[in-house]
Design a protein around this motif. Structure first.
Motif, mmCIF file in Angstrom:
data_model
loop_
_atom_site.group_PDB
_atom_site.id
_atom_site.type_symbol
_atom_site.label_atom_id
_atom_site.label_comp_id
_atom_site.label_asym_id
_atom_site.label_seq_id
_atom_site.Cartn_x
_atom_site.Cartn_y
_atom_site.Cartn_z
ATOM 1 N N UNK A 9 0.875 -1.167 0.000
ATOM 2 C CA UNK A 9 0.000 0.000 0.000
ATOM 3 C C UNK A 9 0.916 1.221 0.000
ATOM 4 N N UNK A 10 1.003 1.865 -1.145
ATOM 5 C CA UNK A 10 1.937 2.979 -1.306
ATOM 6 C C UNK A 10 1.162 4.215 -1.726
ATOM 7 N N UNK A 11 1.490 5.357 -1.102
ATOM 8 C CA UNK A 11 0.773 6.595 -1.410
ATOM 9 C C UNK A 11 1.758 7.756 -1.447
ATOM 10 N N UNK A 12 1.560 8.653 -2.407
ATOM 11 C CA UNK A 12 2.305 9.903 -2.502
ATOM 12 C C UNK A 12 1.309 11.064 -2.521
ATOM 13 N N UNK A 13 1.638 12.131 -1.817
ATOM 14 C CA UNK A 13 0.827 13.347 -1.836
ATOM 15 C C UNK A 13 1.746 14.528 -2.099
ATOM 16 N N UNK A 14 1.515 15.219 -3.212
ATOM 17 C CA UNK A 14 2.323 16.365 -3.600
ATOM 18 C C UNK A 14 1.524 17.647 -3.431
ATOM 19 N N UNK A 15 2.025 18.543 -2.591
ATOM 20 C CA UNK A 15 1.412 19.846 -2.368
ATOM 21 C C UNK A 15 2.305 20.899 -3.021
ATOM 22 N N UNK A 16 1.723 21.701 -3.912
ATOM 23 C CA UNK A 16 2.507 22.649 -4.707
ATOM 24 C C UNK A 16 1.884 24.035 -4.601
ATOM 25 N N UNK A 17 2.712 25.013 -4.309
ATOM 26 C CA UNK A 17 2.271 26.413 -4.320
ATOM 27 C C UNK A 17 3.078 27.164 -5.383
ATOM 28 N N UNK A 18 2.359 27.909 -6.225
ATOM 29 C CA UNK A 18 2.989 28.709 -7.266
ATOM 30 C C UNK A 18 2.656 30.180 -7.069
ATOM 31 N N UNK A 19 3.625 31.021 -7.354
ATOM 32 C CA UNK A 19 3.441 32.465 -7.288
ATOM 33 C C UNK A 19 3.899 33.068 -8.608
ATOM 34 N N UNK A 20 3.132 34.052 -9.108
ATOM 35 C CA UNK A 20 3.420 34.643 -10.416
ATOM 36 C C UNK A 20 3.605 36.146 -10.282
#
Length: 457
Positions: A101-112
């Motif tokens: 049971x494998x899980x990845x969670x990617x949280x990404x914040x971008x600023x322009x």
């Protein structure tokens, strides 16, 4: 008299029209002025919004399944690296043999910014367990696998032909241009660690290059508690469909950590990324070669194995592709082969080759049958014992998904799978190393039943 009256009337009408026209013009000018003010206000609001613009993204990957052997017990020792050669990176087809049971969670914040530049921050959490129970804290491997920031298209380089489109980064991360063979659950090349670099340096019209320095830990020297680190410098080039990746590495005092271990190494990859299926049909294909020596002889995970000998050498070939063969059939063959020597002991020698073919037969928009056949040949000599032979796997997997017409890489998928696995008797009980914790192969000839979901977004 009548003519005079008519003239007076016309004159008065013209005067009235003139007065009305003047009033309309004045009103129109007022409206234009008001609109211009609104445009200025809108531009100011837009500028302020751009300066404060940001976005948040969430991406993930997960697989979870139940694996049962023909004795109705939980199957153990399975997975893409279940064979004797798996200890040195030799995979087999993954369909129907994964029980984790494998899980990845990617949280990404971008600023322009309004000058076209941007910033990115990513944090990736991951966990892997084997238990089927709902409480898993006792064996959880929850970890922050990535945490880094990027700066893109900086205005200070706007006049530079080389760096105007470049992305600068620092932190702990997987290299952006890693790529894999999904059907093997094996990266072709996997560069990761903590460091800094720059992507997309425009060397010429058709040539972009990435430059990076990564650090990886091997452990400590007992006598001094010195951290032994491997530093990897990489230049990764894309010239049209060709990719040439060159890496050099050094790890001072690694020989003191483990007697005979290498303290340097080199690694190279040459790859061709095709936009069709080997020139035969629509789809895509990728083919190439990796070579390495010393610490660079760990061909997939660049610089990740600190136990390699100074004389270690390895070469790997790979090729895979995806295409359609008919209105409702898809085909994905994959091949990997490697030869290495003087890897962990003087005069050890390992040769293996894995061939996998996945077929999908679409019955409806939501249901398909997936078939996978896998063959691995290995000739293994760890300098104390030798074994050679083959591993065989055949899998049938009825599968549900949202859109079978979207191809192999549309997720999520819900699967039921039945697999048969077997291997040569000479491989029974064989281990790559004589270490107590080395993986060994039991006896083959087993049927496995699997229930699994897999998703990414």
């Amino acid at each position: 008299m009548k003519l005079h009256t008519l003239a007076v009337a016309v004159t008065m009408g013209l005067m009235t029209t003139s007065v009305l026209a003047s009033e309309d013009v004045a009103a129109l000018e007022q409206r234009i002025n008001a609109l211009e003010q609104r445009v200025v206000q809108t531009e100011q609001i837009s500028t302020e919004a751009n300066e404060k613009a940001s976005s948040f993204e969430f991406h993930g990957y997960a697989r979870s399944g139940l694996l049962i052997n023909d004795d109705l017990n939980g199957a153990t020792g399975t997975g893409p690296y279940m064979t004797a050669a798996g200890a040195i990176g030799a995979p087999v087809g993954r369909l129907g043999v994964e029980d984790d049971h494998y899980v990845e969670a990617n949280l990404i914040h971008k600023r322009f910014a309004d000058d076209g530049s941007s910033a990115l921050f990513r944090i990736m959490l991951a966990d892997s367990t084997e238990t089927n129970n709902e409480w898993t804290a006792s064996e959880s491997q929850l970890n922050v696998r990535q945490v880094y920031s990027e700066l893109n298209r900086l205005s200070m380089f706007s006049e530079s032909e080389a760096f105007s489109e470049a992305t600068f980064w620092a932190g702990k991360r997987f290299d952006r241009d890693n790529f894999d063979i999904h059907f093997f659950d094996s990266d072709i090349v996997f560069l990761s660690g903590t460091g800094a670099g720059v992507y997309d340096v425009q060397m010429s019209d058709n040539w972009k290059a990435n430059f990076s320095i990564y650090g990886r830990d091997f452990g400590e020297i007992d006598s001094s508690s010195t951290d032994v680190e491997n530093y990897i410098a990489t230049m990764n080039n894309r010239i049209g469909p060709w990719q040439v990746m060159l890496s050099g590495m050094t790890s001072a005092d690694n020989d003191n950590r483990l007697n005979g271990a290498a303290e340097s190494g080199v690694h190279a990859m040459f790859a061709y990324h095709g936009d069709n299926f080997f020139g035969l049909s629509e789809g895509f294909s990728k083919t190439g070669m990796l070579v390495g020596s010393g610490l660079g002889a760990e061909l997939k995970g660049i610089g990740s194995n600190g136990d390699l000998l100074d004389d270690a050498k390895a070469v790997r070939l790979f090729s895979y592709g995806v295409t359609r063969i008919g209105d409702n059939w898809r085909l994905a063959p994959a091949l990997m082969a490697e030869h290495s020597q003087d890897r962990l002991k003087k005069n050890d020698e390992f040769t293996w080759a894995s061939l996998n073919v996945r077929l999908a037969q679409e019955f409806t928009e939501n249901f398909e049958m997936v078939y996978e056949g896998s063959l691995q040949y290995m000739d293994l000599d760890n300098s104390t014992e030798q074994a050679s032979g083959g591993f065989y796997k055949a899998t049938v997997a009825p599968t549900l998904k949202l859109s079978t017409s979207n191809g192999f890489f549309d997720r999520p998928e819900l699967r039921f799978a039945v697999s048969y696995v077997d291997w040569s008797e000479d491989l029974n009980g064989y281990s790559i190393s004589t270490e107590a914790d080395a993986a060994t192969m039991g006896e083959g000839g087993e049927v496995l039943f699997a229930l699994q979901m897999e998703t990414w977004f």
